[in-house]
Design a protein around this motif. Structure first.
Motif, short mmCIF file in Angstrom:
data_model
loop_
_atom_site.label_atom_id
_atom_site.label_comp_id
_atom_site.label_asym_id
_atom_site.label_seq_id
_atom_site.Cartn_x
_atom_site.Cartn_y
_atom_site.Cartn_z
N ASN A 37 0.72 -9.88 -10.37
CA ASN A 37 1.66 -10.99 -10.22
C ASN A 37 3.10 -10.62 -10.56
N ARG A 38 3.40 -9.34 -10.53
CA ARG A 38 4.78 -8.88 -10.79
C ARG A 38 5.38 -8.36 -9.50
N LEU A 39 6.61 -8.73 -9.26
CA LEU A 39 7.32 -8.27 -8.09
C LEU A 39 7.73 -6.82 -8.31
N ARG A 40 7.25 -5.95 -7.45
CA ARG A 40 7.53 -4.52 -7.55
C ARG A 40 7.59 -3.93 -6.15
N VAL A 41 8.10 -2.71 -6.05
CA VAL A 41 8.01 -1.94 -4.82
C VAL A 41 6.78 -1.06 -4.98
N TYR A 42 5.78 -1.30 -4.14
CA TYR A 42 4.56 -0.51 -4.14
C TYR A 42 4.63 0.48 -2.99
N TRP A 43 4.12 1.69 -3.20
CA TRP A 43 4.20 2.68 -2.15
C TRP A 43 2.95 3.54 -2.13
N GLY A 44 2.67 4.09 -0.96
CA GLY A 44 1.48 4.91 -0.78
C GLY A 44 1.25 5.20 0.69
N THR A 45 -0.03 5.31 1.07
CA THR A 45 -0.41 5.65 2.44
C THR A 45 -1.41 4.63 2.96
N ILE A 46 -1.21 4.20 4.18
CA ILE A 46 -2.17 3.31 4.84
C ILE A 46 -3.31 4.17 5.36
N ARG A 47 -4.53 3.83 4.98
CA ARG A 47 -5.70 4.61 5.40
C ARG A 47 -6.45 3.96 6.56
N PHE A 48 -6.75 2.67 6.43
CA PHE A 48 -7.59 1.98 7.40
C PHE A 48 -7.01 0.62 7.77
N PRO A 49 -6.17 0.53 8.80
CA PRO A 49 -5.66 -0.77 9.21
C PRO A 49 -6.73 -1.53 9.98
N ARG A 50 -6.90 -2.81 9.66
CA ARG A 50 -7.91 -3.64 10.33
C ARG A 50 -7.28 -4.98 10.72
N PRO A 51 -7.59 -5.47 11.93
CA PRO A 51 -7.02 -6.75 12.36
C PRO A 51 -7.65 -7.93 11.63
N LYS A 52 -6.85 -8.98 11.43
CA LYS A 52 -7.33 -10.25 10.92
C LYS A 52 -7.52 -11.18 12.12
N GLU A 53 -8.35 -12.19 11.97
CA GLU A 53 -8.60 -13.12 13.07
C GLU A 53 -7.35 -13.87 13.50
#
Length: 118
Positions: free
Chosen positions: A25-41
């Protein structure tokens, strides 16, 4: 930061491997790598960042903008992309297990290294 806290840039940026309970619940800049993108309905997407790491929830309009800015055509093209996102880390439950997700609140930056293999 936009949550009216005073801190260094370093303390405001968190790599996915360094997330702790204090980041929830803290506003931060998160960073990393996307591994598995999946669509939402609903047209958005779940951008999974790896086993045990948070999943990024992105709405349809943000996804369209992200793909356009990144020069990508398909959701799957985000696989292997590096990202930085400002948002709040939230804790949720899915399918009987506990997971964390980051909902976008301001902006995205996403790209691929020229050395990244597909």
């Amino acid at each position: 930061m936009s949550d009216d806290t005073r801190q260094t840039v370093r303390s405001g940026c968190v790599h996915l491997s360094e997330i702790e309970d204090k980041h929830k619940n803290r506003l931060r800049v998160y960073w990393g790598t996307i591994r598995f993108p999946r669509p939402k309905e609903d047209g958005g997407a779940w951008l999974n960042t790896g086993r045990g790491s948070p999943t990024i929830v992105i709405e349809e309009d943000e996804l369209v903008t992200l793909l356009e800015r990144s020069g990508l055509e398909e959701l799957e093209d985000l696989s292997g992309s590096f990202f930085a996102i400002m948002g709040k880390l939230r804790h949720g439950r899915t399918a009987g297990s506990t997971s964390s997700s980051t909902r976008t609140s301001t902006g995205w930056q996403c790209g691929r290294s020229s050395r990244t293999k597909r």
